[in-house]
Motif scaffolding. Structure first.
Motif, PDB file in Angstrom:
ATOM      1  N   ALA A 105       0.821  -1.126   0.120  1.00 49.62           N
ATOM      2  CA  ALA A 105       0.143   0.107  -0.202  1.00 49.62           C
ATOM      3  C   ALA A 105       0.742   1.148  -0.070  1.00 49.62           C
ATOM      4  O   ALA A 105       0.397   2.334  -0.337  1.00 49.62           O
ATOM      5  N   SER A 106       2.142   1.097   0.335  1.00 54.72           N
ATOM      6  CA  SER A 106       3.017   2.270   0.359  1.00 54.72           C
ATOM      7  C   SER A 106       4.542   1.829   0.527  1.00 54.72           C
ATOM      8  O   SER A 106       4.672   0.675   0.721  1.00 54.72           O
ATOM      9  N   GLY A 107       5.296   2.854   0.306  1.00 59.86           N
ATOM     10  CA  GLY A 107       6.712   2.234   0.498  1.00 59.86           C
ATOM     11  C   GLY A 107       6.968   2.048   1.780  1.00 59.86           C
ATOM     12  O   GLY A 107       7.728   0.909   2.126  1.00 59.86           O
ATOM     13  N   MET A 108       6.487   2.769   2.763  1.00 62.27           N
ATOM     14  CA  MET A 108       6.672   2.223   4.059  1.00 62.27           C
ATOM     15  C   MET A 108       6.259   1.153   4.485  1.00 62.27           C
ATOM     16  O   MET A 108       6.763   0.158   5.191  1.00 62.27           O
ATOM     17  N   ALA A 109       4.931   0.584   3.955  1.00 61.42           N
ATOM     18  CA  ALA A 109       4.483  -0.699   4.040  1.00 61.42           C
ATOM     19  C   ALA A 109       5.288  -1.766   3.658  1.00 61.42           C
ATOM     20  O   ALA A 109       5.528  -2.806   4.174  1.00 61.42           O
TER      21      ALA A 109
ATOM     22  N   HIS B  59      11.008  -0.573  -3.149  1.00 62.88           N
ATOM     23  CA  HIS B  59      10.644   0.704  -3.670  1.00 62.88           C
ATOM     24  C   HIS B  59       9.477   1.548  -3.104  1.00 62.88           C
ATOM     25  O   HIS B  59       8.494   0.898  -2.673  1.00 62.88           O
ATOM     26  N   SER B  60       9.729   2.886  -2.751  1.00 63.55           N
ATOM     27  CA  SER B  60       8.295   3.518  -2.757  1.00 63.55           C
ATOM     28  C   SER B  60       7.970   3.689  -4.465  1.00 63.55           C
ATOM     29  O   SER B  60       8.588   4.481  -5.091  1.00 63.55           O
ATOM     30  N   ALA B  61       7.202   3.039  -4.638  1.00 67.80           N
ATOM     31  CA  ALA B  61       6.434   3.248  -6.058  1.00 67.80           C
ATOM     32  C   ALA B  61       5.692   4.527  -6.306  1.00 67.80           C
ATOM     33  O   ALA B  61       5.290   4.742  -7.223  1.00 67.80           O
TER      34      ALA B  61
ATOM     35  N   VAL C 111      19.460   7.754   6.291  1.00 70.27           N
ATOM     36  CA  VAL C 111      18.311   6.757   5.726  1.00 70.27           C
ATOM     37  C   VAL C 111      17.119   7.491   5.556  1.00 70.27           C
ATOM     38  O   VAL C 111      16.812   8.506   6.310  1.00 70.27           O
ATOM     39  N   TYR C 112      16.210   7.193   4.931  1.00 66.29           N
ATOM     40  CA  TYR C 112      14.797   8.003   4.646  1.00 66.29           C
ATOM     41  C   TYR C 112      14.169   8.062   6.008  1.00 66.29           C
ATOM     42  O   TYR C 112      14.132   7.148   7.080  1.00 66.29           O
ATOM     43  N   PRO C 113      13.645   9.380   6.333  1.00 61.62           N
ATOM     44  CA  PRO C 113      13.572   9.670   7.871  1.00 61.62           C
ATOM     45  C   PRO C 113      12.440   8.820   8.242  1.00 61.62           C
ATOM     46  O   PRO C 113      12.456   8.643   9.640  1.00 61.62           O
TER      47      PRO C 113
END
Ligand SMILES: *Cc1c(COP(=O)(O)O)cnc(C)c1O
Length: 383
Positions: free
Chosen positions: A81-85, A200-202, A107-109
């Motif tokens: 559902a998201s890059g973080m997921a 990936h964060s798509a 790294v990505y915050p």
């Protein structure tokens, strides 16, 4: 010459049974029913793998996953559902209390916050290292379960020699994961460089249109099967059919978009070098590290003290102010806005970024227009 990913061929195989349609159908259903008791029982017993329920399987999502697996040269993929997921569901599938994670600095915050605010209190130990420490210390990964990588890293865009880190990891039995959102499979395919899992964060270049939030993971069949067995169904952050359709649309133009982002970014890097107020340009280009074949449109620069950054931000006309990146529109994100983020426990605060840094997302507008906008805003903001 960049001949991969060959989306056209991948798409042709995905659409083979769609009666000549050039885009996949959106199969907007939660469940898939069975013709007979025997067929239902066989599916539940794992004797067939037809679709059952959209939390774990859906044909529109599967079409996108198969394109992504091909694009990244992996065996299999799973959408989220998201890059973080994608990031949290992947790390949680491979980590347990008292394990150690080695992570890149900057790294990505939100990945940092996931590590510090969710994993650390659960007893996972996380250590952060510079790119040069990852590359030069062959024993850095001794006893480390997961190496969590970004190349380049977020905001300061520090690149990493991935084949070398992969070699250290193999020696220590460390599982390697990389967030490849910045390069996209057009400029870097980490699995071919020895990395185990690509995330990936798509929402960024894969979608390419700033109209969806999504994530995807590509790896070996066994690793993807583990995620599909554990965190995809049990945390449930699945990719929706409509979002998957948008991502497949995005993939069709990924190569063309990345070439344009690269051309504009090359032009900016070239000219930024001549701007006296620009102290530093963070934008790794082709062959900065092995396997990286081009610079994408996301970069940062450091101004000297003569630039009034709020005035510069307000003077821009084509660049808009905002987070995220990877779509059509060019964006500016001043580091001091990120550093001021309320209540954030964030990697940029911990590892430091200059308050004179601004992140540029170079979009798909005319490159000369973007440069003219940048220059005009700069002259309007000199103190
Ligand atoms: C945006 C971003 C993420 C998070 O992705 P979402 O789709 O917003 O959840 C992760 N990594 C990087 C490098 C990003 O830029």
């Amino acid at each position: 010459m960049i001949d991969k990913p060959d989306i056209a061929t991948l798409l042709a195989s995905v659409l083979a049974d769609e009666g000549g349609a050039v885009t996949p159908p959106i199969v907007q259903t939660s469940l898939f029913s069975f013709d007979s008791y025997a067929a239902f029982e066989a599916r539940m017993a794992g004797e067939s793998d037809t679709a059952l329920y959209t939390r774990v399987q859906n044909p529109t999502v599967a079409a996108f996953e198969s394109l992504m697996a091909g694009a990244e040269e992996g065996d299999a993929a799973v959408g989220f559902a998201s890059g973080m997921a994608a990031i949290s569901s992947t790390v949680l599938a491979f980590i347990k209390p008292f394990d150690r994670i080695a992570c890149v600095e900057h790294v990505y915050p939100d990945t940092y916050r996931f590590f510090e605010q969710i994993l650390r209190p659960m007893g996972v130990e996380i250590q952060y290292h510079s790119a040069s420490a990852f590359e030069s210390d062959p024993d850095l990964l001794d006893g480390v379960a997961v190496a969590y990588l970004e190349s380049p890293s977020s905001v300061v865009f520090a690149p990493l020699n991935l084949p070398r880190v992969a070699e250290h990891a193999r020696r220590h039995g460390t599982l390697t994961m990389i967030d490849n959102s910045w390069a996209s499979p057009v400029f870097q395919r980490p699995i071919t460089l020895g990395i185990d899992i690509v995330l990936h964060s798509a929402s960024k270049y894969i979608s390419g249109h700033s109209d969806t939030v999504a994530g995807v993971v590509v790896s070996s069949r066994a690793h993807i099967a583990r995620i599909r067995d554990l965190t995809l169904p049990l945390l449930g952050a699945k990719l929706a059919p409509f979002e998957a359709f948008l991502l497949t649309r995005g993939l069709r133009t990924l190569n063309a978009r990345m070439m344009l982002h690269k051309a504009t970014a090359d032009l900016f890097v070239d000219r930024l070098g001549q701007v006296p107020q620009v102290r530093k340009v963070n934008s790794p280009g082709a062959n900065t590290v092995p396997g990286l074949s081009g610079r994408s449109g996301l970069m940062s620069i450091e101004f000297d003290d003569s630039v009034d950054i709020p005035a510069f931000s307000d003077a821009l006309r084509l660049f808009r102010l905002g987070v995220s990146w990877g779509g059509f529109e060019s964006l500016l994100l001043p580091a001091r806005v990120g550093l001021a983020q309320a209540g954030a426990h964030n990697s940029m605060q911990t590892f430091g970024v200059s308050p004179n840094l601004v992140r540029l997302n170079l979009g798909l507008e005319n490159a000369e227009d973007l440069w003219a906008d940048f220059q005009a805003a700069l002259s309007a903001s000199l103190t």
